[in-house]
Design an enzyme around this catalytic site. Structure first.
Site, PDB file in Angstrom:
ATOM      1  N   GLU A  65     -13.667  13.070   5.877  1.00  0.00           N
ATOM      2  CA  GLU A  65     -13.690  11.660   5.485  1.00  0.00           C
ATOM      3  C   GLU A  65     -12.815  11.486   4.250  1.00  0.00           C
ATOM      4  OE1 GLU A  65     -17.314  10.088   3.894  1.00  0.00           O
ATOM      5  OE2 GLU A  65     -16.531   8.034   3.920  1.00  0.00           O
ATOM      6  N   CYS A  69      -7.404   7.386  -1.809  1.00  0.00           N
ATOM      7  CA  CYS A  69      -6.005   7.737  -1.568  1.00  0.00           C
ATOM      8  C   CYS A  69      -5.175   6.764  -2.394  1.00  0.00           C
ATOM      9  CB  CYS A  69      -5.728   7.569  -0.068  1.00  0.00           C
ATOM     10  SG  CYS A  69      -4.003   7.460   0.347  1.00  0.00           S
ATOM     11  N   GLN A  76       5.059   3.958  -5.893  1.00  0.00           N
ATOM     12  CA  GLN A  76       4.679   3.612  -4.515  1.00  0.00           C
ATOM     13  C   GLN A  76       5.900   3.267  -3.663  1.00  0.00           C
ATOM     14  OE1 GLN A  76       1.631   0.576  -4.707  1.00  0.00           O
ATOM     15  NE2 GLN A  76       0.214   1.950  -5.725  1.00  0.00           N
ATOM     16  N   LYS A  78       7.832   5.073  -2.006  1.00  0.00           N
ATOM     17  CA  LYS A  78       8.987   5.976  -2.120  1.00  0.00           C
ATOM     18  C   LYS A  78       8.812   7.152  -1.176  1.00  0.00           C
ATOM     19  CE  LYS A  78       9.965   5.146  -7.017  1.00  0.00           C
ATOM     20  NZ  LYS A  78       9.905   5.788  -8.347  1.00  0.00           N
ATOM     21  N   ASN A 108      -5.697  -4.177   2.486  1.00  0.00           N
ATOM     22  CA  ASN A 108      -4.385  -3.834   1.929  1.00  0.00           C
ATOM     23  C   ASN A 108      -3.861  -2.509   2.446  1.00  0.00           C
ATOM     24  OD1 ASN A 108      -4.371  -6.067   0.308  1.00  0.00           O
ATOM     25  ND2 ASN A 108      -5.542  -5.010  -1.304  1.00  0.00           N
ATOM     26  N   VAL A 110      -4.655  -0.957   5.422  1.00  0.00           N
ATOM     27  CA  VAL A 110      -4.617  -0.740   6.875  1.00  0.00           C
ATOM     28  C   VAL A 110      -3.186  -0.434   7.341  1.00  0.00           C
ATOM     29  CG1 VAL A 110      -4.934  -1.847   9.133  1.00  0.00           C
ATOM     30  CG2 VAL A 110      -6.703  -2.061   7.384  1.00  0.00           C
TER      31      VAL A 110
HETATM   32  N1  COA Z   1       0.456  -2.012   3.579  1.00  0.00           N
HETATM   33  C1  COA Z   1       1.369  -1.855   4.573  1.00  0.00           C
HETATM   34  N2  COA Z   1       2.286  -0.854   4.581  1.00  0.00           N
HETATM   35  C2  COA Z   1       2.288  -0.009   3.532  1.00  0.00           C
HETATM   36  C3  COA Z   1       1.411  -0.128   2.455  1.00  0.00           C
HETATM   37  C4  COA Z   1       0.451  -1.169   2.506  1.00  0.00           C
HETATM   38  N3  COA Z   1      -0.437  -1.359   1.532  1.00  0.00           N
HETATM   39  N4  COA Z   1       1.691   0.848   1.556  1.00  0.00           N
HETATM   40  C5  COA Z   1       2.720   1.549   2.068  1.00  0.00           C
HETATM   41  N5  COA Z   1       3.061   1.022   3.243  1.00  0.00           N
HETATM   42  C6  COA Z   1       4.100   1.493   4.141  1.00  0.00           C
HETATM   43  C7  COA Z   1       5.429   1.688   3.468  1.00  0.00           C
HETATM   44  O1  COA Z   1       6.196   0.501   3.460  1.00  0.00           O
HETATM   45  C8  COA Z   1       6.052   2.767   4.322  1.00  0.00           C
HETATM   46  O2  COA Z   1       6.613   2.207   5.482  1.00  0.00           O
HETATM   47  P1  COA Z   1       7.983   2.783   6.113  1.00  0.00           P
HETATM   48  O3  COA Z   1       7.686   4.211   6.451  1.00  0.00           O
HETATM   49  O4  COA Z   1       8.200   1.914   7.299  1.00  0.00           O
HETATM   50  O5  COA Z   1       9.003   2.632   5.033  1.00  0.00           O
HETATM   51  C9  COA Z   1       4.849   3.604   4.740  1.00  0.00           C
HETATM   52  O6  COA Z   1       3.714   2.760   4.608  1.00  0.00           O
HETATM   53  C10 COA Z   1       4.654   4.824   3.900  1.00  0.00           C
HETATM   54  O7  COA Z   1       4.918   4.523   2.559  1.00  0.00           O
HETATM   55  P2  COA Z   1       4.886   5.595   1.422  1.00  0.00           P
HETATM   56  O8  COA Z   1       5.980   5.306   0.437  1.00  0.00           O
HETATM   57  O9  COA Z   1       4.826   6.962   1.979  1.00  0.00           O
HETATM   58  O10 COA Z   1       3.472   5.253   0.765  1.00  0.00           O
HETATM   59  P3  COA Z   1       3.086   5.145  -0.790  1.00  0.00           P
HETATM   60  O11 COA Z   1       3.636   6.309  -1.523  1.00  0.00           O
HETATM   61  O12 COA Z   1       3.415   3.792  -1.314  1.00  0.00           O
HETATM   62  O13 COA Z   1       1.499   5.281  -0.694  1.00  0.00           O
HETATM   63  C11 COA Z   1      -0.557   4.002  -0.736  1.00  0.00           C
HETATM   64  C12 COA Z   1       0.722   4.365   0.042  1.00  0.00           C
HETATM   65  C13 COA Z   1      -1.394   3.036   0.138  1.00  0.00           C
HETATM   66  C14 COA Z   1      -1.384   5.252  -0.991  1.00  0.00           C
HETATM   67  C15 COA Z   1      -0.135   3.356  -2.076  1.00  0.00           C
HETATM   68  O14 COA Z   1       0.623   2.183  -1.798  1.00  0.00           O
HETATM   69  C16 COA Z   1      -1.281   2.982  -2.979  1.00  0.00           C
HETATM   70  O15 COA Z   1      -1.656   3.762  -3.824  1.00  0.00           O
HETATM   71  N6  COA Z   1      -1.845   1.759  -2.850  1.00  0.00           N
HETATM   72  C17 COA Z   1      -2.930   1.309  -3.689  1.00  0.00           C
HETATM   73  C18 COA Z   1      -4.202   2.028  -3.399  1.00  0.00           C
HETATM   74  C19 COA Z   1      -4.702   1.874  -1.985  1.00  0.00           C
HETATM   75  O16 COA Z   1      -4.732   0.780  -1.430  1.00  0.00           O
HETATM   76  N7  COA Z   1      -5.129   3.004  -1.377  1.00  0.00           N
HETATM   77  C20 COA Z   1      -5.612   3.050  -0.008  1.00  0.00           C
HETATM   78  C21 COA Z   1      -7.053   2.913   0.090  1.00  0.00           C
HETATM   79  S1  COA Z   1      -7.941   4.344  -0.418  1.00  0.00           S
END
Ligand code: COA
Length: 343
Positions: A65, A69, A76, A78, A108, A110
C-alpha cells in the site's frame, strides 16, 4: 536524518495529512521508503532529498500500500516521480515479492498514477486486501499490477532498442529512409518556374510510382480505356460543370471573389489558406492544375471550412457555406453515380 528530509517534503506537498501521522508511518518499521537523493548536494553530511514514496509491504498478501508519494515543489514534472515509481516497482517485486500496489489517490494525483499504470478498477480479490488497508472517504482506490519480468529501471534503453529493431525491419521492407532534397533538384532543373515532369521528381519511381498512376484518385471516374489526355479532358469537363453549379447557386455570392482585406482587416490573420470561386476558376482554366477530382473537392471543402471558421453559426455567411456545400456534394454524388464510382 534522511527520513526527516522526506517527512518535510510530504508535510509540504500533502497539506491535508496531519504531520504526526506522516511521521508515525514514515518512522514505522513496517513501512519502507524509496527516495530520490541528490548525492552531490550534501548538507551536514546528509544528501538533499528530492522526493520519495513511503509504502507498506504486506508480504503474505503480496501487495503493497502506497501511503505517501511526493516530489519537492521545485523538482516536479521533471520525470523524478516516474523514475521513483519504476525503482519502487522493481524493488517491491524483487526484494519484497509483491505482485500489486494499491493506493488511495486524491483528485490531484489520479493523473500521475494513471500514467504509472495504476487503474481505477480493482482486479485483486477483495479478501486479499480488505481489512489490511484502511478505508478513506473522498479518495479513489487505485491498483497497479507489477509486471513479473519487466526491467522497470531500464525502460528507456529497452524501448530505444525495440525502436531500433523495428526501424531496421522497416528499412529492409521499404525505402522510406531515402530523403530527396527538392530544393537542390529545383536548382539543378533551373528554378521552380520551369515545368517539371512528374516522372523526373526524385524518388518518385523508387517509391513505386509508375506513369500509369498519373492522376491517381480515390474516385474512379471514367470506366473503360482511354489515354491520360482523354481522361484529363473528361475530368476538366466534369470539374467545369461542378464549378458552374456552384457559381450559379443563390448562396454563392460570399464566395465569388477573394475576401477583401480592406473590408475585413483581420480575415487573413485568421484564415491562413484562403480560397474562393474565382481562384478555383483560374486553376480550372489552366486545365492542368486539377489532375484529380479529389484535389478539386478538397479546394471546395477548404472554402466552406474557412467560411465556417471565420464566421459564427448565426451569420448569413455561415449558412450560405452550409447550403452551398450541401448543393455541391449532391452534384458530386450525382456525377459519380452517372458513370463514375468511388473506388
Ligand atoms: N496530475 C496529472 N498528471 C500529472 C500530475 C498530476 N498531479 N503530476 C505529474 N503528472 C504527469 C506529468 O505531466 C508526466 O506526464 P508525461 O509523462 O506525459 O510528461 C507524468 O505524470 C510523470 O511526471 P513526473 O515528472 O515523473 O512526476 P513528478 O516528478 O512531478 O511527480 C507527483 C509526481 C504527483 C509525485 C508530484 O507532482 C507531487 O509531489 N505532487 C504533490 C503531492 C501529491 O499529490 N502526491 C500524490 C499523492 S500521495
Amino acid at each position: 536524518m534522511i527520513l526527516i528530509g522526506l517527512k518535510n517534503i510530504f508535510a509540504r506537498q500533502l497539506p491535508n495529512m496531519p504531520k504526526e501521522y506522516i511521521v508515525r508511518l514514515l518512522m514505522d518499521r513496517k513501512h519502507k521508503s524509496v527516495m530520490v537523493l541528490r548525492n552531490n548536494e550534501v548538507e551536514g553530511g546528509i544528501p538533499l532529498v528530492v522526493g520519495g514514496i513511503t509504502y507498506r509491504p504486506y508480504h503474505r498478501q503480496r501487495f503493497g500500500e502506497i501511503a505517501f508519494c511526493a516530489i519537492s515543489a521545485d523538482e516536479q514534472v521533471k520525470g523524478y516521480g516516474t523514475r521513483l515509481m519504476n525503482h519502487l516497482k522493481e524493488h517491491a517485486r524483487d526484494v519484497d515479492g509483491l505482485t500489486h500496489f494499491l493506493t488511495y489517490a486524491d483528485n490531484n494525483a489520479v493523473g500521475y498514477f494513471v500514467k504509472q499504470s495504476f487503474t481505477k478498477e480493482i482486479y485483486l480479490e477483495k479478501d486479499v486486501w480488505h481489512g489490511y488497508i484502511k478505508d478513506y472517504d473522498g479518495v479513489l482506490l487505485m491498483e497497479c499490477r507489477i509486471d513479473p519480468k519487466l526491467k522497470y529501471t531500464n525502460l528507456a534503453s529497452m524501448i530505444s532498442q525495440q525502436r531500433q529493431a523495428i526501424d531496421e525491419m522497416i528499412r529492409e521492407l521499404s525505402n522510406c529512409q531515402n530523403v530527396y532534397q527538392v530544393a537542390e533538384f529545383q536548382k539543378k532543373e533551373g528554378g521552380s518556374s520551369k515545368n517539371i515532369r512528374v516522372e523526373d521528381i526524385p524518388g518518385l519511381r523508387d517509391a513505386g510510382w509508375t506513369s500509369d498512376q498519373w492522376g491517381h484518385t480515390r474516385y474512379k471516374l471514367f470506366s473503360g480505356s482511354g489515354d491520360s489526355v482523354t481522361k484529363q479532358k473528361q475530368l476538366n469537363a466534369l470539374i467545369r460543370g461542378l464549378l458552374k453549379t456552384m457559381q450559379d447557386h443563390t448562396d454563392a455570392w460570399p464566395f465569388i471573389e477573394p475576401v477583401d482585406s480592406v473590408d475585413v482587416p483581420d480575415y487573413y490573420k485568421i484564415i491562413k489558406d484562403p480560397i474562393d470561386l474565382k481562384t478555383i476558376g483560374k486553376s480550372v482554366e489552366s486545365e492542368q492544375y486539377y489532375v484529380t477530382l479529389d484535389m478539386f473537392v478538397a479546394d471546395a471543402r477548404r472554402m466552406f471550412n474557412n467560411c465556417r471558421t471565420y464566421n459564427s453559426p448565426d451569420t448569413v455567411y455561415y449558412r450560405c457555406a452550409t447550403k452551398l456545400q450541401a448543393h455541391f456534394f449532391s452534384k458530386v454524388q450525382a456525377a459519380l453515380q452517372s458513370g463514375a464510382k468511388p473506388q
